[in-house]
Design a protein around this motif. Structure first.
Motif, PDB file in Angstrom:
ATOM      1  N   GLU A 286     -10.644 -53.489  -6.618  1.00 35.60           N
ATOM      2  CA  GLU A 286      -9.558 -52.825  -6.996  1.00 35.60           C
ATOM      3  C   GLU A 286      -8.432 -52.891  -6.089  1.00 35.60           C
ATOM      4  O   GLU A 286      -8.594 -52.672  -4.761  1.00 35.60           O
ATOM      5  CB  GLU A 286      -9.914 -51.166  -6.765  1.00 35.60           C
ATOM      6  CG  GLU A 286      -8.808 -50.275  -7.249  1.00 35.60           C
ATOM      7  CD  GLU A 286      -9.350 -48.957  -6.883  1.00 35.60           C
ATOM      8  OE1 GLU A 286      -9.423 -48.029  -7.828  1.00 35.60           O
ATOM      9  OE2 GLU A 286      -9.170 -48.529  -5.908  1.00 35.60           O
TER      10      GLU A 286
ATOM     11  N   ARG B 177      -4.537 -51.788  -5.002  1.00 33.59           N
ATOM     12  CA  ARG B 177      -3.537 -50.655  -5.399  1.00 33.59           C
ATOM     13  C   ARG B 177      -2.098 -50.953  -4.794  1.00 33.59           C
ATOM     14  O   ARG B 177      -2.151 -51.535  -3.746  1.00 33.59           O
ATOM     15  CB  ARG B 177      -4.027 -49.340  -4.553  1.00 33.59           C
ATOM     16  CG  ARG B 177      -5.423 -48.709  -5.711  1.00 33.59           C
ATOM     17  CD  ARG B 177      -5.466 -47.291  -4.789  1.00 33.59           C
ATOM     18  NE  ARG B 177      -6.634 -46.712  -5.566  1.00 33.59           N
ATOM     19  CZ  ARG B 177      -6.263 -45.520  -6.418  1.00 33.59           C
ATOM     20  NH1 ARG B 177      -5.175 -45.192  -6.645  1.00 33.59           N
ATOM     21  NH2 ARG B 177      -7.398 -44.965  -7.254  1.00 33.59           N
TER      22      ARG B 177
ATOM     23  N   ASN C 162      -4.859 -44.406  -0.706  1.00 35.42           N
ATOM     24  CA  ASN C 162      -5.091 -44.508  -2.024  1.00 35.42           C
ATOM     25  C   ASN C 162      -4.644 -43.668  -2.985  1.00 35.42           C
ATOM     26  O   ASN C 162      -4.812 -43.092  -4.002  1.00 35.42           O
ATOM     27  CB  ASN C 162      -6.755 -44.438  -2.293  1.00 35.42           C
ATOM     28  CG  ASN C 162      -7.401 -45.613  -2.000  1.00 35.42           C
ATOM     29  OD1 ASN C 162      -6.839 -46.995  -2.113  1.00 35.42           O
ATOM     30  ND2 ASN C 162      -8.707 -45.593  -1.704  1.00 35.42           N
TER      31      ASN C 162
ATOM     32  N   ARG D   2      -0.608 -46.667  -7.543  1.00 35.37           N
ATOM     33  CA  ARG D   2      -1.241 -46.987  -8.774  1.00 35.37           C
ATOM     34  C   ARG D   2      -2.344 -48.277  -8.659  1.00 35.37           C
ATOM     35  O   ARG D   2      -1.874 -49.033  -7.941  1.00 35.37           O
ATOM     36  CB  ARG D   2      -0.186 -47.215  -9.871  1.00 35.37           C
ATOM     37  CG  ARG D   2       0.858 -48.445  -9.642  1.00 35.37           C
ATOM     38  CD  ARG D   2       1.704 -48.443 -10.663  1.00 35.37           C
ATOM     39  NE  ARG D   2       2.779 -49.834 -10.438  1.00 35.37           N
ATOM     40  CZ  ARG D   2       2.429 -50.701 -11.132  1.00 35.37           C
ATOM     41  NH1 ARG D   2       1.289 -51.027 -11.975  1.00 35.37           N
ATOM     42  NH2 ARG D   2       3.080 -52.036 -10.759  1.00 35.37           N
ATOM     43  N   THR D   3      -3.260 -48.280  -9.589  1.00 34.49           N
ATOM     44  CA  THR D   3      -3.832 -49.615  -9.519  1.00 34.49           C
ATOM     45  C   THR D   3      -3.380 -50.664 -10.426  1.00 34.49           C
ATOM     46  O   THR D   3      -2.923 -50.201 -11.693  1.00 34.49           O
ATOM     47  CB  THR D   3      -5.420 -48.937 -10.196  1.00 34.49           C
ATOM     48  OG1 THR D   3      -5.971 -48.003  -9.538  1.00 34.49           O
ATOM     49  CG2 THR D   3      -6.144 -50.151 -10.142  1.00 34.49           C
TER      50      THR D   3
ATOM     51  N   THR E 214      -6.849 -53.404  -0.978  1.00 28.21           N
ATOM     52  CA  THR E 214      -7.893 -53.907  -1.824  1.00 28.21           C
ATOM     53  C   THR E 214      -8.982 -53.176  -1.684  1.00 28.21           C
ATOM     54  O   THR E 214      -9.518 -53.309  -0.337  1.00 28.21           O
ATOM     55  CB  THR E 214      -7.905 -55.501  -1.742  1.00 28.21           C
ATOM     56  OG1 THR E 214      -6.669 -55.942  -1.797  1.00 28.21           O
ATOM     57  CG2 THR E 214      -8.988 -55.814  -2.546  1.00 28.21           C
TER      58      THR E 214
ATOM     59  N   ARG F 118     -12.394 -44.087 -12.708  1.00 28.46           N
ATOM     60  CA  ARG F 118     -11.564 -45.288 -12.856  1.00 28.46           C
ATOM     61  C   ARG F 118     -10.213 -44.505 -13.440  1.00 28.46           C
ATOM     62  O   ARG F 118     -10.161 -43.699 -14.461  1.00 28.46           O
ATOM     63  CB  ARG F 118     -11.856 -46.559 -13.819  1.00 28.46           C
ATOM     64  CG  ARG F 118     -13.082 -47.020 -13.134  1.00 28.46           C
ATOM     65  CD  ARG F 118     -13.091 -47.702 -11.837  1.00 28.46           C
ATOM     66  NE  ARG F 118     -12.273 -48.778 -11.748  1.00 28.46           N
ATOM     67  CZ  ARG F 118     -11.687 -49.297 -10.813  1.00 28.46           C
ATOM     68  NH1 ARG F 118     -11.430 -48.779  -9.783  1.00 28.46           N
ATOM     69  NH2 ARG F 118     -10.880 -50.619 -11.064  1.00 28.46           N
TER      70      ARG F 118
END
Length: 397
Positions: free
Chosen positions: A228, A230, A288, A291-292, A335, A397
């Protein structure tokens, strides 16, 4: 530094990425006497990656003694790098940990298990010592933490790698890695190619975009975790003037610690901003909180205004020694993988090096040692960093 040639050549190791991870791998591999080429799509410590700037946290506080011990090992590698390069790369600051989810007492137990000096303080004692901060739980203090100059560390390791015979190629973006008769052919977006016996992929947030074009066994591909990426937001808040109950910027450069706060609703980290923001304030960001995105290729550098307001609210509540309006702001890349472990694993001649979840910088020079151990066949990097099919829960998610 040279430009890529039009003909295909062969080297023992090719490293994709000239951030902290790739630079560390190149240093240790070249130090062993191997021939090494490092290719970088932009420039070393690029602002489009995760290793730019002068402000990353070096800290020992982990709930797992395994990682505490790993930081101890990394500190020895940092000492070696500073000695070999003649540069100070970690500035002492000490670090604070607080918040109900951060669990200062549990962290103290882990530090004690490994023998890292620390103190567990009450809220009152901590506020008396650091009046520029407010606390809502007990506070863990460990004085041996500091601030990493990430960009200088990248250049220090690459300089040492090149002095040992490695070659760095900038403006060389890897597009594919395909099996060849003598290893793997790495082809750039411009068609240039290098054949290598082994390839180390240290592409950071660019890794997800490259994965489909890596010639790796299907079983290994299936075992790789979800990655993932971000686009995080980082803000620099100015120190309050002395007449407002604060201190001068010059004083604060050395008197502010780093800190990590994890409460029920929000997680924040802070450190002296260093030269990234003219030494005039603290860097504060929500962990975190960005945004992803699919990969680093999708970053746009646009600050999330809602994230800015959450961070400002935190500063107003917990950091009275700072003004509540940032004077500088930027985006950066995280990441993540589901368990927050680093991924250092190899299938045949391709090694994936992804020190994920915002924690890789502190381990940087040690990462090169772990990669060298892995590709040299000793396997001492350990099972902890193997790919094992971690997946993010769809509901989260």
């Amino acid at each position: 530094m040279t430009n890529p040639t039009s003909s295909t050549e062969h080297v023992s190791y090719l490293v994709i990425g000239a951030g902290l991870s790739g630079a560390a791998a190149a240093w240790r591999l070249a130090q062993s006497g191997a021939d090494v080429v490092v290719v970088e799509r932009d420039v070393p410590a690029s602002h489009l990656g995760s290793s730019h700037g002068s402000a990353r946290i070096f800290r020992y506080a982990y709930a797992d003694p395994f990682y505490v011990d790993l930081v101890v090992r990394a500190r020895s590698s940092w000492d070696e790098l500073e000695s070999a390069s003649g540069r100070r790369l970690i500035t002492p600051s000490g670090s604070l940990d607080f918040g109900s989810v951060r669990d200062p007492r549990g962290l103290a137990d882990a530090l004690g298990t490994v023998g890292v000096p620390h103190e567990l303080l009450s809220r009152t004692d901590a506020e008396n010592r650091w009046p520029q901060l407010r606390f809502d739980t007990e506070v863990l203090w460990h004085a041996d933490a500091g601030v990493i100059d990430a960009e200088s560390a990248v250049h220090a390791m690459l300089d040492l790698a090149c002095a040992a015979g490695a070659e760095l190629r900038t403006g060389w973006e890897a597009a594919s890695v395909r099996r060849a008769s003598t290893g793997y052919t790495v082809t750039s977006t411009t068609g240039a190619a290098v054949t290598a016996g082994q390839v180390i992929v240290a592409a950071g947030g660019w890794l997800p975009a490259l994965l489909a074009d890596l010639d790796i066994p299907s079983g290994f591909r299936a075992a790789l975790p979800s990655f993932e990426v971000r686009q995080e937001n980082a803000f620099h808040f100015p120190y309050r003037a002395a007449e407002d109950g604060g201190a001068t910027a010059a004083d604060e450069r050395t008197s502010w610690p780093t800190f990590i706060y994890k409460g029920d609703d929000i997680q924040m980290y802070s450190l002296p901003g260093g030269r990234d923001a003219d030494f005039a304030g603290q860097k504060i960001a929500e962990y975190n909180g960005g945004r992803t995105i699919g990969s680093a290729r999708e970053q746009d550098g646009v600050i999330d205004p809602q994230n800015r307001e959450r961070v400002r609210g935190f500063v107003g509540e917990f950091v009275p020694g700072l003004e509540t309006t940032p004077y500088a702001e930027a985006t950066c890349l995280f990441t993540n993988v589901p368990r927050d472990d680093m991924i250092i694993d190899r299938a045949e001649g391709i090694t994936i090096l992804s020190p994920c979840s915002g924690q890789g910088a502190k381990f940087a020079p040690l990462l090169g040692e772990l990669v060298y151990d892995l590709v040299a066949g000793s396997g001492r990097s350990g099972e902890r960093f193997r790919a094992d099919g971690q997946r993010f829960a769809e509901a989260a998610r």
